[in-house]
Design an enzyme around this catalytic site. Sequence first.
Site, PDB file in Angstrom:
ATOM      1  CG  HIS A  81      -1.780   1.199   1.330  1.00 43.47           C
ATOM      2  ND1 HIS A  81      -2.974   1.277   0.652  1.00 43.47           N
ATOM      3  CD2 HIS A  81      -1.642   2.373   1.990  1.00 43.47           C
ATOM      4  CE1 HIS A  81      -3.539   2.454   0.905  1.00 43.47           C
ATOM      5  NE2 HIS A  81      -2.740   3.133   1.700  1.00 43.47           N
ATOM      6  CG  ASP A 160     -11.415   3.811   5.650  1.00 36.67           C
ATOM      7  OD1 ASP A 160     -10.931   4.613   6.453  1.00 36.67           O
ATOM      8  OD2 ASP A 160     -11.089   3.773   4.449  1.00 36.67           O
ATOM      9  NE  ARG A 167      -9.435  10.720   8.741  1.00 39.52           N
ATOM     10  CZ  ARG A 167      -8.575   9.885   8.146  1.00 39.52           C
ATOM     11  NH1 ARG A 167      -8.980   8.714   7.684  1.00 39.52           N
ATOM     12  NH2 ARG A 167      -7.322  10.214   8.017  1.00 39.52           N
ATOM     13  CB  SER A 182      -7.986   5.200   7.373  1.00 41.49           C
ATOM     14  OG  SER A 182      -8.239   5.199   6.006  1.00 41.49           O
ATOM     15  CE  LYS A 186      -8.512   1.985   3.530  1.00 38.88           C
ATOM     16  NZ  LYS A 186      -8.501   3.291   2.924  1.00 38.88           N
TER      17      LYS A 186
HETATM   18  N1  URA Z   1      -5.065   6.557   2.793  1.00 37.59           N
HETATM   19  C1  URA Z   1      -6.072   5.938   3.439  1.00 37.59           C
HETATM   20  O1  URA Z   1      -6.523   4.873   3.036  1.00 37.59           O
HETATM   21  N2  URA Z   1      -6.577   6.525   4.547  1.00 37.59           N
HETATM   22  C2  URA Z   1      -6.112   7.695   5.039  1.00 37.59           C
HETATM   23  O2  URA Z   1      -6.608   8.161   6.042  1.00 37.59           O
HETATM   24  C3  URA Z   1      -5.064   8.336   4.353  1.00 37.59           C
HETATM   25  C4  URA Z   1      -4.545   7.726   3.226  1.00 37.59           C
END
Ligand code: URA
Length: 419
Positions: A81, A160, A167, A182, A186
């Site tokens: 990621h 999320d 947010r 967050s 995932k």
């Molecule tokens: N990427 C994400 O998935 N969540 C965040 O809060 C910031 C970047």
Amino acid sequence: MYTLITKKRRGEELTHEEIDFIVRGYTFGEISDAQMAAFLMAVCFNGMTEEELVQFTDSMIITGKVYTLHDELDGVCVDKHSTGGVGDKMTLIDGPIVAACGVYVPKMSGRGLGHTGGTIDKLHAIPGFVTDISHEEFIRTVRSAGLAVMSQTDDLVPADRKIYALRDNTATVESIPLIASSIMSKKLATGADGIVLDVKYGNGAFMKDIGDAEKLGDTCVSLAGRYRRGCTAVLSDMNKPLGRMVGNALEVAEAADFLMGKTASPDVEELSHRLSTAMLMSAGFTEEEAVSREREALASGRAFECLERMVSLQHGDVRCLTDHTLMGTPRYTERFRAGHSGRITAFAAEKTGLSAMYLGAGRRCITDEIDTSAGIEILHTVGDEVREGDDIAILYSSSISDMTKALSLLDEAVTIDRE
Ligand code: URA
């Protein structure tokens, strides 16, 4: 909720039950946006304890489906990621390299927003490529190609999606515990054996400061540790765009060329090596094994073959990988030239990403359509000497969203030092 917001505002620790009440309540519509926003702002100011963070992440995960990719694939699988960058095509490079080394790379990806690009949008530059595939097709593709990239499904951590949107609207994105929960909710919900995070720092990243990026990396790694999941954080520079291309079709072309051994800008080469080594080590290889396998995967062309197989299985036109014009040629081209002679000392990533967005390569809001042919080809970067009138970059667009704005942003991004 009123009491819990007060408690958080005072810096007191919330219990597991209280955190679960907040996450569930908001996700399933029992808590208002206003109250949740107040809670998130209190977190921005007061942070979270480790226990609160683990519970917040846990509560988010269980609002959706928890996947068990390792069991389904019956093999070691690694997820990667990136916290988001400009010109970041590393998934299209490292996914195939790691897959060619015998490690599965099942990726569920999101779309890009603002000045950063998303892998899903890049892959949509390939005619026919489908990312909304069924779970069965996803697993079949990973088994056969070693990797697959699909769009995040609605059932992957719905909490999320809702909290992130709020947010984004309430200036509560830049909080380390909120970003960590967050991202990791995932990643943990997909069930990969190893997770490698590319944590960006610099003007084009969420974390402007390297110290904050380090903290975010450490927070994510220790969160994964609480789930007994291996996680490595690689810090990388996002003060300037990564590689030579920014824009969807352009980045697919750069990634394919890299895997074919045709082009290799030094920053892409270095980061690709760091990330694929980390991914292979998280799958159990020693550093020495990882490095030699990765080299072999590239030199033999097997990494490129994995990319080809994935594109073909996901219904994309594989000829695009060798003949990039099949992804469409942009209708308009404009050259960005040096206003005076000197050495380039800055090529600011954020401004470059925004410039690409004005060309149509990115979205200003989630409903914007992407122009896949739009983007910027960088001919000279930081450290290069240029003479007045030299081409520094070429801007491409088929939609001409706003060429003047794109050029002026690029002008702000590039600093040429006369000295
Ligand atoms: N990427 C994400 O998935 N969540 C965040 O809060 C910031 C970047």
